[in-house]
Each structure stands twice: as structure tokens, then as C-alpha cells.
Design a protein around this motif. Structure first.
Motif, PDB file in Angstrom:
ATOM      1  N   SER A 128       0.798  -1.222   0.000  1.00  0.00           N
ATOM      2  CA  SER A 128       0.000   0.000   0.000  1.00  0.00           C
ATOM      3  C   SER A 128       0.835   1.278   0.000  1.00  0.00           C
ATOM      4  CB  SER A 128      -0.923  -0.004   1.217  1.00  0.00           C
ATOM      5  OG  SER A 128      -1.572   1.235   1.290  1.00  0.00           O
ATOM      6  N   LEU A 130      -0.358   4.325   0.448  1.00  0.00           N
ATOM      7  CA  LEU A 130      -0.786   5.174   1.556  1.00  0.00           C
ATOM      8  C   LEU A 130      -0.024   4.824   2.831  1.00  0.00           C
ATOM      9  CD1 LEU A 130      -2.843   7.351   2.275  1.00  0.00           C
ATOM     10  CD2 LEU A 130      -4.460   5.549   2.817  1.00  0.00           C
ATOM     11  N   TRP A 255      -8.697  19.011  -4.810  1.00  0.00           N
ATOM     12  CA  TRP A 255      -9.315  18.302  -3.688  1.00  0.00           C
ATOM     13  C   TRP A 255     -10.010  19.279  -2.739  1.00  0.00           C
ATOM     14  CZ3 TRP A 255      -9.105  12.954  -2.418  1.00  0.00           C
ATOM     15  CH2 TRP A 255      -9.548  12.636  -1.128  1.00  0.00           C
ATOM     16  N   PHE A 259     -13.927  19.164  -2.093  1.00  0.00           N
ATOM     17  CA  PHE A 259     -14.460  18.604  -0.847  1.00  0.00           C
ATOM     18  C   PHE A 259     -14.710  19.669   0.221  1.00  0.00           C
ATOM     19  CE2 PHE A 259     -12.562  14.740  -2.666  1.00  0.00           C
ATOM     20  CZ  PHE A 259     -13.655  13.902  -2.566  1.00  0.00           C
TER      21      PHE A 259
ATOM     22  N   ASP B 201      -5.532  -0.277  -2.973  1.00  0.00           N
ATOM     23  CA  ASP B 201      -4.628   0.772  -2.529  1.00  0.00           C
ATOM     24  C   ASP B 201      -5.163   2.175  -2.790  1.00  0.00           C
ATOM     25  OD1 ASP B 201      -2.303   1.577  -1.440  1.00  0.00           O
ATOM     26  OD2 ASP B 201      -1.166   1.523  -3.292  1.00  0.00           O
ATOM     27  N   LEU B 203      -6.880   5.654  -2.867  1.00  0.00           N
ATOM     28  CA  LEU B 203      -7.582   6.574  -1.980  1.00  0.00           C
ATOM     29  C   LEU B 203      -8.342   7.634  -2.768  1.00  0.00           C
ATOM     30  CD1 LEU B 203      -8.085   8.114   0.766  1.00  0.00           C
ATOM     31  CD2 LEU B 203      -5.996   9.355   0.220  1.00  0.00           C
ATOM     32  N   VAL B 204      -7.650   8.247  -3.738  1.00  0.00           N
ATOM     33  CA  VAL B 204      -8.175   9.454  -4.370  1.00  0.00           C
ATOM     34  C   VAL B 204      -9.438   9.178  -5.184  1.00  0.00           C
ATOM     35  CG1 VAL B 204      -7.648  11.297  -5.990  1.00  0.00           C
ATOM     36  CG2 VAL B 204      -5.900  10.517  -4.398  1.00  0.00           C
ATOM     37  N   SER B 207     -12.357   8.211  -3.012  1.00  0.00           N
ATOM     38  CA  SER B 207     -12.949   9.327  -2.259  1.00  0.00           C
ATOM     39  C   SER B 207     -13.927  10.112  -3.110  1.00  0.00           C
ATOM     40  CB  SER B 207     -11.859  10.282  -1.771  1.00  0.00           C
ATOM     41  OG  SER B 207     -10.969   9.605  -0.954  1.00  0.00           O
ATOM     42  N   PRO B 218      -8.556   2.332   2.403  1.00  0.00           N
ATOM     43  CA  PRO B 218      -7.667   3.501   2.331  1.00  0.00           C
ATOM     44  C   PRO B 218      -8.335   4.793   2.813  1.00  0.00           C
ATOM     45  CG  PRO B 218      -7.471   2.214   0.333  1.00  0.00           C
ATOM     46  CD  PRO B 218      -8.602   1.624   1.113  1.00  0.00           C
ATOM     47  N   ILE B 221      -8.251   4.615   6.571  1.00  0.00           N
ATOM     48  CA  ILE B 221      -6.886   4.846   7.057  1.00  0.00           C
ATOM     49  C   ILE B 221      -6.535   6.326   6.941  1.00  0.00           C
ATOM     50  CG2 ILE B 221      -4.434   4.398   6.585  1.00  0.00           C
ATOM     51  CD1 ILE B 221      -5.209   1.610   5.688  1.00  0.00           C
ATOM     52  N   TYR B 222      -6.904   6.927   5.808  1.00  0.00           N
ATOM     53  CA  TYR B 222      -6.594   8.334   5.572  1.00  0.00           C
ATOM     54  C   TYR B 222      -7.237   9.216   6.640  1.00  0.00           C
ATOM     55  CZ  TYR B 222      -6.568  12.877   3.225  1.00  0.00           C
ATOM     56  OH  TYR B 222      -6.409  14.191   2.917  1.00  0.00           O
ATOM     57  N   VAL B 225      -5.302   8.795   9.837  1.00  0.00           N
ATOM     58  CA  VAL B 225      -3.992   9.439   9.803  1.00  0.00           C
ATOM     59  C   VAL B 225      -4.140  10.941   9.992  1.00  0.00           C
ATOM     60  CG1 VAL B 225      -2.014   9.957   8.325  1.00  0.00           C
ATOM     61  CG2 VAL B 225      -2.921   7.650   8.394  1.00  0.00           C
TER      62      VAL B 225
END
Lengths: 297, 262
Positions: A128, A130, A255, A259, B201, B203-204, B207, B218, B221-222, B225
């Protein structure tokens, strides 16, 4: 195979990519010409199909370049744009300097070791992304591992997390395999007798490297640089997690606009600007891939 | 003239690998650390694993991620194999340039652009966002990787075998199923694994395209974090790394067996 059947296998993926990859770009372009609205979805105008063609005409008239004018007049967008290009360019430069010796060293190893080394370079890519970036937070933060190691050596502590330096560390780390593998591919195939010929003609090892090895490896340098530069310009996760609030990059801007600010037209306009910037490198990259394919046939 | 690696060559390779593997080894070690702090070793403990298996939101996210991964990887491999066949075997066909462009562009396209454009598509058609929209988005992203992996194998594979099958009266489809497919099977399997891993894996894109109730691992997790470093994440990382390592080792052993019997 008969002519009309050619490309039949392409039909399903062609349609899929047309609907889910090419067509959405038109929507992004359209939205970048729209205005924000307090509605769901949060933009105007909408096409009023009940009025038929008149509805469509009214819709087209309502589109304007206002969002782009807003981007150009706002210094924040301009510095995000320039800083994205700078991060990607300097990052690609550092990757070349770091990646070249690794690829060169791999190509010098015996063939059995080379196969294992290629596997070893690819393997991190499978775990991963991330989580690997997250691990860097634990290393770089003020009370993290790097500073613990520095203190043990009696050196002053460094405050790296949430700075541009941390973003460079993250970029170099994440994209290293994409630089090393194309470089290795050209270096491994190089004919060793060329270097022997250079030595016979009185060329020292350093000179031979710059006059023989390096020029011959330029296709790999180009491939690696494009493969790293293009996605880095739009990178989001690395500047977001490792960089500070002052670190500006276009991926982060899109982003945030989307968002946090719910400004869909602005996010779309930034995406279009980003895309327009990357069109030339992407076409160069595609040409190169097509050439490799032609050579293999 | 010396042909082997010099000291400098070996040092760069070793340092490079150390740099690549350090952030993979660290979470594994710290997932067993009883202390919350990275710099303090509080003794061996499995408390973070226990906490993880009681975290329902995290377990839900794992379920969503696995479902999305399986379906999207299967779709992507199917479509990607067709695309690879078209690119290597169909010669010139109308729209070929556009087609190959659409295959290579997503490989380097920034994820934020892919995510945003797909979201706008789903909104424009009024599709409710959820597990299915993420699955379609992931299939689109990973299709291209799958196509490239299968294509590499097709390019290296001896075409005369297919031509022989055609000469012996097989239809192109039969020739593909009986001759080509068994030969490219390892690449198809590798393509599936790559597509699955990339989906696991991401995320983007997730989302942008997910809705309520379809939070992927992910994404979970994001958000953790962002709230601060939590040792639970190290435990998740270790499990993920273990899963991938098992998969890769299994694939390697299968390949070795094939080589030994061939």
C-alpha cells in the motif's frame, strides 16, 4: 483475418473507455464553464430538456469563462500552479540523480542477481502506497525516528515534517521504481564491447561513461522522466500528508475546492488547466510506448 | 577490464533497496510495540491487533474494499485482455490511435482528474454513489494496467503457433481460446493481481466516487492518519503487507514449478 473483423476485440474496452474515460472529460470541461449554485449538484446552469432545443440553447448561452478569469486573477491558484511544476521538475531531477546509480549498479550485477533485484524494486509497489507514505510521517516527525537517530549521533534535530523537504522525500520515495526500471531496461541491454572499444581508443572510465553509456541510455532517461513527471504534477496524497499547510500543489487545490469549498466549477477549471499542461508530456509518453510496441512486434 | 559490479555499484543498489524497504519494515515492527510512541519500545504486544478486530468501521471498510477489488479486478482483466489482443493482433483498425491513446493515458493521468471526471459522470446521470460507482471507477483505472501487462506477454509470444492453428482450420476465436489463452494465462493472472492490488490501494478515486456506506479501507486509514498517528494503522499495514507478500511468494512458487516441469 478479414478486414471487417479487425479490431473486433477492441469493441468492449473501446466502448468502456469511451463512456468512463473520454466522455467524462467533456463534462469536466462543461462544468468549468458553469457557475456555482446553492443546489445539489452545486452548479448552474442545468440543461432543461423539457424545453427541447431552446433549453439547450439557453444552457449554452449561460456558459462563460468567469471561473477561468477567477483563477488567473487569484494569486493562490497561480502559485499552486507554479509550485506543482517546480515540485515535479525538481523531483524528477533528484530521481534521475538517485535512480541512475541504482539502475547502473543493478545492470552490472550477474544475471541471476539481476532478476532478483528487479523483483526487489517492483515489490514495494505492490504494498500500500498510503501506508508507505504514512510510515514516513513516523520517520520524519519531530519526535520521530530520524531525530532519535540524529540525537544518538550527537547531531542537532531536524524539523522536516510539514515542509517542502518532506514532500521531496515522499516524491522521490514513491516514484523511485518508476525511474529505476526504465533506466535499468536500457542499461541492461547495452553492448559491453562498446565500452571496451572506448577503452582501447584511450578513453578513461569516466569519459567512456559520459561519451558512451549515458548518451545510449537517453531513451530510458526520457521514459523514466515522463513516467515520474506527469503524475507528480497532479500528486495529492504526498503533499497533503507530508507537506505543510503552505505547501501548494494543484492536486491539493482540486481536492480542497471540491471537498472543502464545494466549488465544483473551480475544481473542474483547475483540472482542465492541469490537463492542458500535461497534454504535451502525455502525448510524448504515448508515442514512446507505441514505438516500444512497434519494435517488439 | 573489470566487468563485475564495483564497490560504488553495490553500495548504490544496497542503499537504494534500504531506502525502499525501510518504510515497509517499520510498521511491521511497531505494530507489535506496546507503547504508543514510535521512539519508545514498550515491549512485545498484540494489543493493536485486538483493538483492530473490535473496530467495526475498519472491518466494514475491509469488506467494502475486498468486494470492490474482486469485481473491479475481474472486469478490468477481462476488458484489458481484449484491449491487449486488439493492440497486438488486429493491425490497423479505424480508431486505433484514439484507442491506444485511451489505453496509455490513464497510466500517467493524475488520479484527482480521473476521480473528478468520473464523479461528474455519475452525477450527470443521477446514479447514486456507492460500492458500484467505486467498482466501475476502479475497473476503468486498472483496465489500462491489465492491458499493458497482457500486451507485454502477447508481444513476446510466438505468433506462428496461432497462424498454424488458423491454417489447420480453427476459427480465430478457437485459435485464441486453444492456443493463445493458455500461453498468456500467467500474464492474465498477473494482470488480475495488479488490478486487485491497485484497487485495494486507491484513496483518491475512491474518495471522489464513493457514497455513504461505501467507505473503503484507504479512505478509513486516511481519515485516521489525519486525526493523528494511531498504532492500529500499523497493525492494518502489517496484515496488508503479509497478504501481499503471501500472494507474491505464492505466484513465484507457482512459476518455479511451471519452469521445473516445462
Amino acid at each position: 483475418m478479414k478486414a471487417p473483423r479487425r479490431g473486433l476485440a477492441a469493441l468492449a474496452p473501446f466502448l468502456w473507455l469511451g463512456v468512463f474515460f473520454a466522455f467524462p472529460f467533456l463534462l469536466v470541461a462543461k462544468l468549468s464553464l458553469s457557475d456555482t449554485a446553492l443546489a445539489m449538484p452545486p452548479y448552474a446552469p442545468q440543461i432543461d430538456w423539457s424545453k427541447g432545443l431552446a433549453g439547450l440553447a439557453a444552457f449554452v448561452r449561460a456558459l462563460d469563462f468567469e471561473t477561468y478569469a477567477r483563477l488567473v486573477s487569484d494569486r493562490l491558484y497561480i502559485s499552486a500552479y507554479l509550485s506543482s511544476l517546480r515540485f515535479a521538475a525538481i523531483g524528477t531531477g533528484i530521481l534521475l540523480i538517485v535512480g541512475y546509480p541504482i539502475a547502473y549498479g543493478m545492470a552490472r550485477c550477474p544475471p541471476a542477481a539481476r532478476r532478483a533485484l528487479v523483483m526487489a524494486v517492483i515489490l514495494p509497489f505492490w504494498t500500500s502506497f498510503l501506508i508507505r507514505i504514512y510510515a514516513w510521517i513516523a520517520i520524519l516527525k519531530p519526535e520521530g525516528l530520524l531525530n532519535a537517530a540524529l540525537r544518538a549521533l550527537g547531531l542537532p534535530a531536524l524539523d522536516i515534517l510539514d515542509t517542502d523537504v518532506a514532500v521531496y522525500v515522499g516524491l522521490v520515495y514513491a516514484y523511485l521504481p518508476f525511474m529505476v526500471l526504465p533506466l535499468y531496461a536500457v542499461l541492461e541491454r547495452q553492448d559491453h564491447s562498446l565500452l571496451e572499444a572506448a577503452a582501447d581508443l584511450g578513453c578513461g572510465p569516466t569519459e567512456a561513461f559520459w561519451r558512451v553509456t549515458f548518451p545510449l541510455s537517453l531513451p530510458g532517461v526520457g521514459a523514466g522522466a515522463l513516467l515520474c513527471f506527469i503524475p507528480m504534477v497532479g500528486e495529492f496524497v504526498i503533499p497533503d500528508l507530508l507537506g505543510g499547510s503552505k505547501t501548494l500543489m494543484l492536486g491539493k487545490t482540486i481536492w480542497t475546492e471540491f471537498f472543502a469549498n464545494r466549488d465544483w466549477p473551480a475544481a473542474s477549471a483547475v483540472a482542465i488547466v492541469l490537463l492542458a499542461t500535461l497534454v504535451i508530456p502525455i502525448v510524448l509518453y504515448q508515442r514512446q510506448q507505441a514505438r516500444i510496441l512497434e519494435a517488439g512486434r | 577490464m573489470k566487468r563485475g559490479p564495483s564497490f560504488f555499484n553495490l553500495a548504490s543498489v544496497v542503499l537504494g533497496l534500504a531506502f525502499l524497504y525501510l518504510p515497509i519494515v517499520l510498521p511491521v515492527i511497531y505494530s507489535f510495540n506496546a507503547s504508543r510512541l514510535v521512539t519508545v519500545w514498550g515491549g512485545f504486544s498484540t494489543r493493536w491487533y485486538a483493538a483492530l478486530f473490535q473496530d467495526e468501521q475498519m472491518l466494514d471498510a475491509v469488506g467494502v474494499t475486498l468486494r470492490v477489488g474482486f469485481v473491479s479486478a475481474t472486469l478490468a482483466t477481462l476488458l484489458g485482455t481484449f484491449a491487449a489482443v486488439a493492440l497486438t493482433r488486429s493491425g490497423r483498425f479505424p480508431g486505433r490511435t484514439l484507442f491506444s491513446g485511451m489505453i496509455y493515458a490513464p497510466l500517467v493521468m493524475p488520479e484527482v482528474i480521473l476521480g473528478l471526471s468520473l464523479l461528474l459522470l455519475f452525477v450527470a446521470f443521477g446514479l447514486p454513489r456507492g460500492v458500484w460507482t467505486v467498482t466501475v471507477a476502479h475497473a476503468t483505472m486498472t483496465l489500462c494496467y491489465a492491458a499493458v501487462v497482457v500486451q507485454a506477454r502477447l508481444v513476446g509470444f510466438d505468433r506462428t503457433l496461432e497462424e498454424a492453428a488458423l491454417d489447420l482450420g480453427r476459427t480465430p476465436l478457437q485459435a485464441f481460446l486453444e492456443v493463445t489463452l493458455p500461453n498468456i494465462a500467467p500474464a492474465v493472472a498477473a494482470a488480475w493481481m495488479l488490478a486487485f492490488t491497485l484497487s485495494l490501494d486507491d484513496l483518491v478515486i475512491a474518495s471522489f466516487t464513493s457514497g455513504p456506506g461505501s467507505t473503503t479501507l484507504p479512505m478509513r486509514i486516511y481519515s485516521q492518519v489525519r486525526l493523528g498517528v494511531s498504532p492500529e494503522i500499523n497493525a492494518v499495514s502489517t496484515l496488508l503487507i503479509g497478504l501481499v507478500a503471501t500472494g507474491v511468494i505464492a505466484a513465484y512458487l507457482v512459476q518455479q514449478r511451471r519452469r521445473a516441469t516445462a
